[in-house]
Motif scaffolding. Sequence first.
Motif, PDB file in Angstrom:
ATOM      1  N   LEU A  74      32.111   0.500  14.625  1.00 16.50           N
ATOM      2  CA  LEU A  74      30.995   0.265  15.223  1.00 16.50           C
ATOM      3  C   LEU A  74      30.730   1.341  16.155  1.00 16.50           C
ATOM      4  CD1 LEU A  74      30.519  -3.661  15.740  1.00 16.50           C
ATOM      5  CD2 LEU A  74      29.476  -2.189  13.666  1.00 16.50           C
ATOM      6  N   VAL A  75      29.491   1.719  16.153  1.00 13.89           N
ATOM      7  CA  VAL A  75      28.987   2.556  17.318  1.00 13.89           C
ATOM      8  C   VAL A  75      27.996   1.748  18.373  1.00 13.89           C
ATOM      9  CG1 VAL A  75      29.199   5.008  16.239  1.00 13.89           C
ATOM     10  CG2 VAL A  75      27.125   3.503  16.102  1.00 13.89           C
ATOM     11  N   PHE A  76      28.072   2.171  19.497  1.00 19.75           N
ATOM     12  CA  PHE A  76      27.398   1.236  20.012  1.00 19.75           C
ATOM     13  C   PHE A  76      26.327   2.259  21.045  1.00 19.75           C
ATOM     14  CE2 PHE A  76      31.149  -1.149  19.618  1.00 19.75           C
ATOM     15  CZ  PHE A  76      30.609  -2.364  19.325  1.00 19.75           C
ATOM     16  N   ILE A  77      25.114   2.205  20.981  1.00 19.10           N
ATOM     17  CA  ILE A  77      24.171   3.136  21.400  1.00 19.10           C
ATOM     18  C   ILE A  77      23.411   2.362  22.818  1.00 19.10           C
ATOM     19  CG2 ILE A  77      24.101   4.536  19.367  1.00 19.10           C
ATOM     20  CD1 ILE A  77      21.048   3.350  19.340  1.00 19.10           C
ATOM     21  N   THR A  78      23.457   3.256  23.639  1.00 24.70           N
ATOM     22  CA  THR A  78      22.506   2.713  24.877  1.00 24.70           C
ATOM     23  C   THR A  78      21.232   3.732  24.779  1.00 24.70           C
ATOM     24  OG1 THR A  78      24.519   1.848  26.071  1.00 24.70           O
ATOM     25  CG2 THR A  78      22.439   2.145  27.253  1.00 24.70           C
ATOM     26  N   LEU A  79      20.302   2.681  24.978  1.00 28.31           N
ATOM     27  CA  LEU A  79      18.790   3.579  25.110  1.00 28.31           C
ATOM     28  C   LEU A  79      18.103   3.107  26.212  1.00 28.31           C
ATOM     29  CD1 LEU A  79      17.413   2.373  21.544  1.00 28.31           C
ATOM     30  CD2 LEU A  79      18.053   4.750  22.048  1.00 28.31           C
ATOM     31  N   PRO A  80      17.354   4.025  26.825  1.00 32.39           N
ATOM     32  CA  PRO A  80      16.814   3.962  28.217  1.00 32.39           C
ATOM     33  C   PRO A  80      16.071   2.459  28.094  1.00 32.39           C
ATOM     34  CG  PRO A  80      16.177   6.213  27.398  1.00 32.39           C
ATOM     35  CD  PRO A  80      17.049   5.271  26.328  1.00 32.39           C
ATOM     36  N   ARG A  81      16.402   1.898  29.119  1.00 36.30           N
ATOM     37  CA  ARG A  81      15.593   0.614  29.427  1.00 36.30           C
ATOM     38  C   ARG A  81      15.848  -0.553  28.416  1.00 36.30           C
ATOM     39  NH1 ARG A  81      12.646   4.538  30.589  1.00 36.30           N
ATOM     40  NH2 ARG A  81      11.219   4.123  28.667  1.00 36.30           N
ATOM     41  N   LEU A  82      17.081  -0.502  27.825  1.00 36.85           N
ATOM     42  CA  LEU A  82      17.323  -1.405  26.657  1.00 36.85           C
ATOM     43  C   LEU A  82      18.729  -1.742  26.472  1.00 36.85           C
ATOM     44  CD1 LEU A  82      15.444  -2.771  24.250  1.00 36.85           C
ATOM     45  CD2 LEU A  82      16.341  -1.049  22.892  1.00 36.85           C
ATOM     46  N   ALA A 119       7.794  -4.181  16.840  1.00 45.30           N
ATOM     47  CA  ALA A 119       7.204  -4.130  18.012  1.00 45.30           C
ATOM     48  C   ALA A 119       8.110  -3.482  19.259  1.00 45.30           C
ATOM     49  CB  ALA A 119       6.886  -5.724  18.810  1.00 45.30           C
ATOM     50  N   VAL A 120       9.515  -4.124  19.101  1.00 42.45           N
ATOM     51  CA  VAL A 120      10.521  -3.553  19.910  1.00 42.45           C
ATOM     52  C   VAL A 120      10.657  -2.000  19.554  1.00 42.45           C
ATOM     53  CG1 VAL A 120      13.260  -3.492  20.500  1.00 42.45           C
ATOM     54  CG2 VAL A 120      11.809  -5.448  20.281  1.00 42.45           C
ATOM     55  N   LEU A 121      10.673  -1.635  18.147  1.00 43.60           N
ATOM     56  CA  LEU A 121      10.925  -0.098  17.702  1.00 43.60           C
ATOM     57  C   LEU A 121       9.389   0.569  18.662  1.00 43.60           C
ATOM     58  CD1 LEU A 121      11.641   2.018  16.053  1.00 43.60           C
ATOM     59  CD2 LEU A 121      10.496   1.373  14.308  1.00 43.60           C
ATOM     60  N   ASP A 122       8.410   0.037  18.681  1.00 40.28           N
ATOM     61  CA  ASP A 122       7.271   0.618  18.936  1.00 40.28           C
ATOM     62  C   ASP A 122       7.457   0.828  20.720  1.00 40.28           C
ATOM     63  OD1 ASP A 122       6.087   0.860  16.569  1.00 40.28           O
ATOM     64  OD2 ASP A 122       4.852  -0.905  16.743  1.00 40.28           O
ATOM     65  N   HIS A 123       7.971  -0.181  21.071  1.00 48.51           N
ATOM     66  CA  HIS A 123       8.104   0.059  22.525  1.00 48.51           C
ATOM     67  C   HIS A 123       9.073   1.068  22.971  1.00 48.51           C
ATOM     68  CE1 HIS A 123       8.702  -1.235  26.542  1.00 48.51           C
ATOM     69  NE2 HIS A 123       9.810  -1.521  26.520  1.00 48.51           N
ATOM     70  N   ILE A 124      10.140   1.119  22.176  1.00 45.16           N
ATOM     71  CA  ILE A 124      11.324   2.059  22.381  1.00 45.16           C
ATOM     72  C   ILE A 124      10.815   3.494  22.120  1.00 45.16           C
ATOM     73  CG2 ILE A 124      13.497   3.102  21.661  1.00 45.16           C
ATOM     74  CD1 ILE A 124      14.255   0.288  20.928  1.00 45.16           C
TER      75      ILE A 124
END
Length: 111
Positions: free
Chosen positions: A67-75, A101-106
């Motif tokens: 698996l890859v684990f990604i870290t997006l800003p503020r998530l 809605a989470v996608l739109d927020h990101i």
Amino acid sequence: MTPRINFENDRSHNLAADEMRANNRKLVNAEIFVRQSDTQRFSTTLSDLSVSGFKMNCCTSLDFEKLVFITLPRLQTLAAHIRWVQYHDYGCEFTVPLHPAVLDHIVAGLR
């Protein structure tokens, strides 16, 4: 589970991938952090994002079996399977799809 495909030598995959894509992608250009279970976190570029996955440009070789684990800003950190690779571009599928809605927020936060 979708099979993993290596498109390293197939430049025509972009059209086929677009036709097979289950969800619309949002084009972005953002720095994110990535790691696998046996690596330290490093930065890379996120180029598109959808509820089901993403594409990133990564100069580090990644293991298809992990698996890859990604870290997006503020998530929180999100887990994904690598589904295809072409040179430095990796197509990944989230283990748990994002809510629209989470996608739109990101996406709004990345622009």
